[in-house]
Design a protein around this motif. Structure first.
Motif, PDB file in Angstrom:
ATOM      1  N   ASP A  47      11.322-121.284 -32.550  1.00  0.00           N
ATOM      2  CA  ASP A  47      11.024-119.942 -32.980  1.00  0.00           C
ATOM      3  C   ASP A  47       9.639-120.055 -33.678  1.00  0.00           C
ATOM      4  N   HIS A  48       8.878-119.170 -33.338  1.00  0.00           N
ATOM      5  CA  HIS A  48       7.382-119.148 -33.763  1.00  0.00           C
ATOM      6  C   HIS A  48       6.990-117.928 -34.582  1.00  0.00           C
ATOM      7  N   GLU A  49       8.200-117.360 -35.145  1.00  0.00           N
ATOM      8  CA  GLU A  49       8.211-116.290 -36.400  1.00  0.00           C
ATOM      9  C   GLU A  49       8.981-116.796 -37.575  1.00  0.00           C
ATOM     10  N   ARG A  50       9.857-117.549 -37.407  1.00  0.00           N
ATOM     11  CA  ARG A  50      10.928-117.749 -38.528  1.00  0.00           C
ATOM     12  C   ARG A  50      11.019-119.290 -38.564  1.00  0.00           C
ATOM     13  N   CYS A  51      10.881-119.758 -39.981  1.00  0.00           N
ATOM     14  CA  CYS A  51      10.934-120.894 -40.537  1.00  0.00           C
ATOM     15  C   CYS A  51      12.542-121.735 -39.972  1.00  0.00           C
ATOM     16  N   SER A  52      12.521-122.896 -39.326  1.00  0.00           N
ATOM     17  CA  SER A  52      13.881-123.371 -38.915  1.00  0.00           C
ATOM     18  C   SER A  52      14.681-123.867 -39.885  1.00  0.00           C
ATOM     19  N   GLU A  75       3.668-139.343 -48.849  1.00  0.00           N
ATOM     20  CA  GLU A  75       5.029-139.133 -47.991  1.00  0.00           C
ATOM     21  C   GLU A  75       4.832-138.626 -46.967  1.00  0.00           C
ATOM     22  N   PRO A  76       5.305-139.084 -45.862  1.00  0.00           N
ATOM     23  CA  PRO A  76       5.359-138.299 -44.535  1.00  0.00           C
ATOM     24  C   PRO A  76       6.058-137.147 -44.589  1.00  0.00           C
ATOM     25  N   ALA A  77       5.652-136.035 -43.785  1.00  0.00           N
ATOM     26  CA  ALA A  77       6.504-134.812 -43.735  1.00  0.00           C
ATOM     27  C   ALA A  77       6.322-134.192 -42.276  1.00  0.00           C
ATOM     28  N   GLY A  78       7.310-133.507 -42.011  1.00  0.00           N
ATOM     29  CA  GLY A  78       7.018-132.648 -40.567  1.00  0.00           C
ATOM     30  C   GLY A  78       7.221-131.270 -41.100  1.00  0.00           C
ATOM     31  N   ILE A  79       6.791-130.313 -40.242  1.00  0.00           N
ATOM     32  CA  ILE A  79       6.704-128.611 -40.360  1.00  0.00           C
ATOM     33  C   ILE A  79       7.083-128.177 -38.884  1.00  0.00           C
ATOM     34  N   CYS A  80       7.860-127.038 -39.097  1.00  0.00           N
ATOM     35  CA  CYS A  80       8.202-126.344 -37.713  1.00  0.00           C
ATOM     36  C   CYS A  80       7.023-125.597 -37.193  1.00  0.00           C
ATOM     37  N   LEU A  81       7.570-125.012 -36.017  1.00  0.00           N
ATOM     38  CA  LEU A  81       6.274-124.228 -35.464  1.00  0.00           C
ATOM     39  C   LEU A  81       5.894-123.213 -35.966  1.00  0.00           C
ATOM     40  N   SER A  84       3.838-124.188 -38.822  1.00  0.00           N
ATOM     41  CA  SER A  84       2.371-124.519 -38.459  1.00  0.00           C
ATOM     42  C   SER A  84       1.567-123.224 -38.325  1.00  0.00           C
ATOM     43  N   TYR A  85       2.016-122.071 -37.878  1.00  0.00           N
ATOM     44  CA  TYR A  85       1.081-120.922 -37.615  1.00  0.00           C
ATOM     45  C   TYR A  85       0.863-120.257 -38.956  1.00  0.00           C
ATOM     46  N   GLU A  86       2.003-120.147 -39.719  1.00  0.00           N
ATOM     47  CA  GLU A  86       1.713-119.152 -40.893  1.00  0.00           C
ATOM     48  C   GLU A  86       1.308-119.880 -42.125  1.00  0.00           C
ATOM     49  N   LEU A 118       7.181-118.827 -45.456  1.00  0.00           N
ATOM     50  CA  LEU A 118       8.499-118.191 -44.584  1.00  0.00           C
ATOM     51  C   LEU A 118       9.740-118.331 -45.257  1.00  0.00           C
ATOM     52  N   PHE A 119       9.757-119.371 -45.995  1.00  0.00           N
ATOM     53  CA  PHE A 119      11.290-119.753 -46.689  1.00  0.00           C
ATOM     54  C   PHE A 119      10.985-120.510 -47.814  1.00  0.00           C
ATOM     55  N   PRO A 120      10.404-120.126 -48.693  1.00  0.00           N
ATOM     56  CA  PRO A 120      10.102-120.791 -50.077  1.00  0.00           C
ATOM     57  C   PRO A 120      11.319-121.507 -50.697  1.00  0.00           C
ATOM     58  N   GLU A 121      12.742-121.056 -50.561  1.00  0.00           N
ATOM     59  CA  GLU A 121      13.927-121.644 -51.313  1.00  0.00           C
ATOM     60  C   GLU A 121      14.024-122.752 -50.679  1.00  0.00           C
ATOM     61  N   LYS A 122      13.302-123.703 -50.413  1.00  0.00           N
ATOM     62  CA  LYS A 122      13.730-125.273 -49.771  1.00  0.00           C
ATOM     63  C   LYS A 122      14.413-126.189 -51.043  1.00  0.00           C
ATOM     64  N   GLY A 123      15.255-127.074 -50.464  1.00  0.00           N
ATOM     65  CA  GLY A 123      15.472-127.959 -51.466  1.00  0.00           C
ATOM     66  C   GLY A 123      14.265-129.018 -51.491  1.00  0.00           C
ATOM     67  N   THR A 124      14.479-130.106 -52.350  1.00  0.00           N
ATOM     68  CA  THR A 124      13.434-130.862 -52.608  1.00  0.00           C
ATOM     69  C   THR A 124      12.953-131.779 -51.666  1.00  0.00           C
ATOM     70  N   VAL A 125      14.122-132.403 -50.862  1.00  0.00           N
ATOM     71  CA  VAL A 125      13.685-133.138 -49.768  1.00  0.00           C
ATOM     72  C   VAL A 125      14.809-133.142 -48.769  1.00  0.00           C
ATOM     73  N   ASN A 126      14.547-133.628 -47.701  1.00  0.00           N
ATOM     74  CA  ASN A 126      15.569-133.660 -46.517  1.00  0.00           C
ATOM     75  C   ASN A 126      15.737-135.080 -46.091  1.00  0.00           C
TER      76      ASN A 126
END
Length: 417
Positions: A47-52, A75-81, A84-86, A118-126
């Motif tokens: 999805d290119h519009e909504r955080c996964s 620390e390494p981190a990964g971001i969704c599509l 990466s845009y927004e 897009l989704f500021p209410e994330k947990g501390t880590v995954n």
């Protein structure tokens, strides 16, 4: 238009030698369509519009790493599509292609000065995410970037389906088969971790006949061919009476059966098997040749792996349950992305026409034909004069076109037949 032989100007000049290669509009459109097709395959399933993040650990998605926010040493981190845009549109990103069972990190504790838009209410880590040096823009056992400005050797990068790292073809211990001959690869290190796969190689893997030297002397390639004597010796050591040979033939027939899976739909992941006989145990009774190399596998090979109770337990202990899931493959992801995109792609002109009555449809088609004719005539002038079309020229054309349209509308009512 073809240049004269030798590139010389018929008039005696040398303009032909200075001419740039001519590329037709059809070539440009064809190349653009191919690039769009590749992009739809890789990104279409994401999805290119909504955080996964809200989806949890996504089975497979396109991922990126942000060197601006999480450089080497952090620390390494990964971001969704979508993020990466927004959230990282102006940052330096590493494209990671796709990875399995990953949850977007954007804006969590690994990002000290950034909050996800897009989704500021994330947990501390995954805690379920897995990381490697790819997240710092490094790949292969040589731990080099790609593309590598210091590497002058043309080579193909191939992704291991287990660790999901990318490897140079020359660093896999054996020269890869032609790209069309195999669909997936398991690197040397993962073959050591998943040693049970060696039992399947004689039945399923795509054979390789050459071996590459170490990284220190990678330019030398040695040809290593298994002779008929070696093959006979392996069969001799595997032993077995006449009945054993019959069972072996039955096993070969079983592995050569066509797969029932299709390209568009994935079969359900097998959770248990009704078969009393363990395929792996039968294969392990035969001599298998282990090498310090990567292995290459054809399509649908995963469906041939044993799914008895003991093997399912082994897959779980090795954390490789995905090997028996054909929907885990990158090909399945790309097919889904392409299919979804083709379904969503609609012709805006046809959508507009369908929303109009008959009179409006005819008027719109006439307007389109007028625009096409006038634009063609306008661009032909530049082609005849050999001049470059600039942004200002296009803007001027549409301004004049709109002006002429208004004058015609004010002066008279015109009809199209």
């Amino acid at each position: 238009m073809e240049a004269a032989a030798g590139g010389a100007d018929p008039a005696g000049g040398c303009a032909g030698a200075l001419e740039e290669p001519v590329v037709s509009l059809a070539d440009v459109l064809a190349e653009n369509e191919e690039l769009e097709k590749e992009a739809r395959a890789v990104l279409g399933g994401s999805d290119h519009e909504r955080c996964s993040y809200s989806q949890g650990a996504v089975k497979r998605q396109a991922l990126y790493a942000c060197s601006t926010c999480t450089p080497p040493g952090e620390e390494p981190a990964g971001i969704c599509l979508a993020c990466s845009y927004e959230c990282h549109g102006t940052h330096k990103l590493f494209e990671l292609y796709t990875k399995r069972n990953f949850r977007c990190d954007c804006g969590n504790s690994k990002f000290k000065n950034l909050q996800c838009k897009l989704f500021p209410e994330k947990g501390t880590v995954n805690s379920g995410n897995k990381y490697n040096h790819n997240f710092y823009g490094l790949y292969c056992v040589c731990k080099r970037p790609y593309p590598d400005p210091e590497d002058e050797i043309p080579d193909e990068m191939i992704q291991c389906i287990v660790c999901e790292d990318w490897f140079h073809g020359r660093h896999l211990g054996s020269v890869p088969p032609e790209s069309g001959d195999f669909h997936e690869m398991v690197c040397q290190a993962c073959m050591n971790c998943c040693a049970f796969l060696w039992a399947y190689t004689s039945q399923l893997a795509v054979p390789t006949v050459t071996k590459v030297t170490s990284l220190e002397d990678e330019r030398i390639v040695l040809n290593v061919k298994e002779t008929e004597e070696q093959n006979r010796e392996i069969k001799k050591e595997s032993g077995g009476d006449h009945q054993g040979k019959i069972k072996e033939e039955e096993q070969v027939e079983q592995y050569n059966e066509p797969s029932t899976s299709s390209g568009s739909k994935c079969p359900e992941t097998v959770t248990k098997s009704d078969e009393p006989v363990c395929k792996l145990r039968e294969l392990q009774t035969k001599q298998s040749l282990k090498k310090d190399t990567a292995t290459f596998w054809p399509s649908n090979w995963r469906s041939k792996l044993c799914t008895c109770k003991d093997c399912l337990k082994m897959y779980s202990e090795l954390d490789v349950q995905f090997l028996i899931d054909e929907c885990d493959t990158v090909l399945a992801y790309e097919n889904k992305g392409t299919s979804d995109q083709e379904t969503e792609r609609r012709d805006p002109l046809m959508d507009t026409l369908n929303s109009m009555n008959r009179v409006q449809q005819v008027e719109l088609i006439c307007e389109y034909n007028d625009l096409k004719t006038e634009l063609t005539d306008y661009l032909r002038r530049f082609a005849d004069e050999g001049t470059v079309v600039k942004r200002e020229d296009i803007q001027q054309f549409f301004e004049e076109f709109q002006s002429r349209k208004r004058r015609r509308t004010n002066r008279m009512q015109y009809y199209c037949s």
